[in-house]
Scaffold this active site. Structure first.
Site, PDB file in Angstrom:
ATOM      1  N   HIS A 108     -69.996 -75.176  -0.848  1.00  0.00           N
ATOM      2  CA  HIS A 108     -70.447 -74.150   0.091  1.00  0.00           C
ATOM      3  C   HIS A 108     -69.513 -72.955   0.095  1.00  0.00           C
ATOM      4  O   HIS A 108     -68.375 -73.017  -0.381  1.00  0.00           O
ATOM      5  CB  HIS A 108     -70.534 -74.718   1.513  1.00  0.00           C
ATOM      6  CG  HIS A 108     -69.206 -75.129   2.081  1.00  0.00           C
ATOM      7  ND1 HIS A 108     -68.526 -76.246   1.667  1.00  0.00           N
ATOM      8  CD2 HIS A 108     -68.426 -74.552   3.031  1.00  0.00           C
ATOM      9  CE1 HIS A 108     -67.390 -76.353   2.337  1.00  0.00           C
ATOM     10  NE2 HIS A 108     -67.304 -75.327   3.163  1.00  0.00           N
ATOM     11  N   ASP A 110     -68.112 -70.706   3.260  1.00  0.00           N
ATOM     12  CA  ASP A 110     -68.077 -71.031   4.690  1.00  0.00           C
ATOM     13  C   ASP A 110     -69.148 -70.287   5.498  1.00  0.00           C
ATOM     14  O   ASP A 110     -69.269 -69.054   5.395  1.00  0.00           O
ATOM     15  CB  ASP A 110     -66.693 -70.722   5.271  1.00  0.00           C
ATOM     16  CG  ASP A 110     -65.686 -71.788   4.869  1.00  0.00           C
ATOM     17  OD1 ASP A 110     -66.072 -72.961   4.751  1.00  0.00           O
ATOM     18  OD2 ASP A 110     -64.509 -71.433   4.658  1.00  0.00           O
ATOM     19  N   HIS A 258     -66.314 -73.625  -2.299  1.00  0.00           N
ATOM     20  CA  HIS A 258     -65.365 -74.730  -2.324  1.00  0.00           C
ATOM     21  C   HIS A 258     -66.027 -76.021  -1.868  1.00  0.00           C
ATOM     22  O   HIS A 258     -67.119 -76.012  -1.302  1.00  0.00           O
ATOM     23  CB  HIS A 258     -64.127 -74.424  -1.469  1.00  0.00           C
ATOM     24  CG  HIS A 258     -64.434 -74.147  -0.032  1.00  0.00           C
ATOM     25  ND1 HIS A 258     -64.987 -72.960   0.405  1.00  0.00           N
ATOM     26  CD2 HIS A 258     -64.285 -74.910   1.075  1.00  0.00           C
ATOM     27  CE1 HIS A 258     -65.148 -73.006   1.709  1.00  0.00           C
ATOM     28  NE2 HIS A 258     -64.734 -74.176   2.145  1.00  0.00           N
ATOM     29  N   ARG A 273     -57.494 -74.428  10.517  1.00  0.00           N
ATOM     30  CA  ARG A 273     -57.917 -73.256   9.748  1.00  0.00           C
ATOM     31  C   ARG A 273     -58.296 -72.130  10.687  1.00  0.00           C
ATOM     32  O   ARG A 273     -58.814 -72.362  11.779  1.00  0.00           O
ATOM     33  CB  ARG A 273     -59.049 -73.637   8.794  1.00  0.00           C
ATOM     34  CG  ARG A 273     -60.429 -73.499   9.317  1.00  0.00           C
ATOM     35  CD  ARG A 273     -61.508 -73.796   8.257  1.00  0.00           C
ATOM     36  NE  ARG A 273     -62.688 -73.032   8.591  1.00  0.00           N
ATOM     37  CZ  ARG A 273     -63.910 -73.258   8.117  1.00  0.00           C
ATOM     38  NH1 ARG A 273     -64.111 -74.221   7.234  1.00  0.00           N
ATOM     39  NH2 ARG A 273     -64.913 -72.505   8.477  1.00  0.00           N
TER      40      ARG A 273
HETATM   41  C1  SIN Z   1     -63.555 -76.501   4.549  1.00  0.00           C
HETATM   42  O1  SIN Z   1     -63.083 -75.640   5.288  1.00  0.00           O
HETATM   43  O2  SIN Z   1     -64.662 -76.404   4.053  1.00  0.00           O
HETATM   44  C2  SIN Z   1     -62.716 -77.712   4.260  1.00  0.00           C
HETATM   45  C3  SIN Z   1     -61.764 -77.488   3.155  1.00  0.00           C
HETATM   46  C4  SIN Z   1     -60.825 -78.649   3.025  1.00  0.00           C
HETATM   47  O3  SIN Z   1     -60.732 -79.462   3.957  1.00  0.00           O
HETATM   48  O4  SIN Z   1     -60.165 -78.767   1.997  1.00  0.00           O
END
Ligand code: SIN
Length: 282
Positions: A108, A110, A258, A273
């Site tokens: 995806h 984000d 990612h 995050r």
């Molecule tokens: C995400 O924010 O999509 C998760 C990324 C991660 O946990 O490595």
């Protein structure tokens, strides 16, 4: 894009991670905050490498994390995830033995279901499994550039629906989120977007949120989306990042996808995050 072996900006040293995308950043501890010169260097490096991995870090206090994020733009509030107490802009990433889901398990960009999806995301991990818990990143400029000219031309006039009901409904119930009566976002974006800062074109569909190409019939949309998902997830455009404790990853959602790998159950993985607001894709 040509990678240069090492770039030095003030005290910051940026070293390419792999030809596909990514760079490691050393010489700065984000826990100390970010001065203007370092901010400028990081912003340029992000545009060049699409994802930056800050090495040799210490734990960033939540306030500092928010302050650093705000230097890059207003912060995005996640439409579904629980907020950190006292810091609503912080999204706590956490998976452990009792988790039903882990965050970001499928490819995806984000929150691409938002009308103005995030510019970037900065994640620090504080608890790591002994092994596993890597994150994959993929270069969506490269995915675009590898398409044939006739296919690019066809895609350039198309828009896609990005939905989140199927992703978020009940997702965080095990973390106390009650979402009865809540509406989750959806948005229409171009299939190929132009990055607002680099001017480069990137594929902007992903397996998590993108459900339909609007201008095509249902079977055509399904076939083209499947073809694009497979293409964008090709290993040639990817890197796989193995985290060390307190590493910080900062990725550009406008040109990179990612996927976080949940291969470490029942072990625990936790971090925080901040997500920076972006523009409406064009
Ligand atoms: C995400 O924010 O999509 C998760 C990324 C991660 O946990 O490595």
């Amino acid at each position: 894009m040509t990678h240069i072996p090492v770039t030095s900006e003030g005290q910051i040293v940026v070293t390419p991670f792999a030809p596909a995308l990514g760079a490691e950043v050393r010489g700065i501890d984000l826990a100390d905050g970010l001065d203007e010169q370092s901010y400028q260097a990081i912003r340029q490096a992000l545009l060049r490498y699409q994802v930056l991995f800050f090495k040799e870090q210490t734990e960033i206090a939540a306030e500092t994390h928010v302050e650093i994020g705000r230097m890059f733009g207003d912060l995005h509030m996640h439409p579904a995830a629980p907020q950190m107490s006292g810091h609503p802009e912080i999204f706590v990433i956490h998976a452990h033995k009792d988790s039903k889901v882990a965050n970001g398990e499928f490819w995806h960009s984000d929150v691409s279901c938002d009308e103005e999806p995030p510019l970037g995301t900065m994640l620090q991990l504080h608890i790591l499994p002994e092994v596993g818990g890597d994150t994959l990143f993929a270069n969506m400029y490269a995915a675009y550039e590898a398409l044939s000219e006739p296919f690019r031309e066809m895609l350039s006039g198309l828009t896609a629906l990005h939905e989140s009901e199927h992703v978020y409904r009940g997702r965080y119930s095990d973390r106390g989120v009650e979402d009865h009566g809540k509406t989750y976002p959806q948005a229409v974006h171009p299939v190929i977007r132009t990055h607002p800062e680099t001017g480069r074109k990137a594929v902007y569909v992903n397996r998590t949120f993108t459900t339909r190409i609007n201008e095509l019939s249902e079977p055509e949309s399904k076939a083209i989306l499947e073809c694009l998902f497979d293409h964008c997830e090709h290993v040639d455009f990817q890197i796989r990042y193995r985290w060390e404790r307190y590493d910080v990853a900062f990725w550009d959602n406008r040109c990179a996808m990612h996927r976080a790998i949940w291969d470490y159950w029942p072990a625990e993985r936790q971090g925080r995050r901040v997500t920076i607001k972006g523009d409406r894709p064009s």
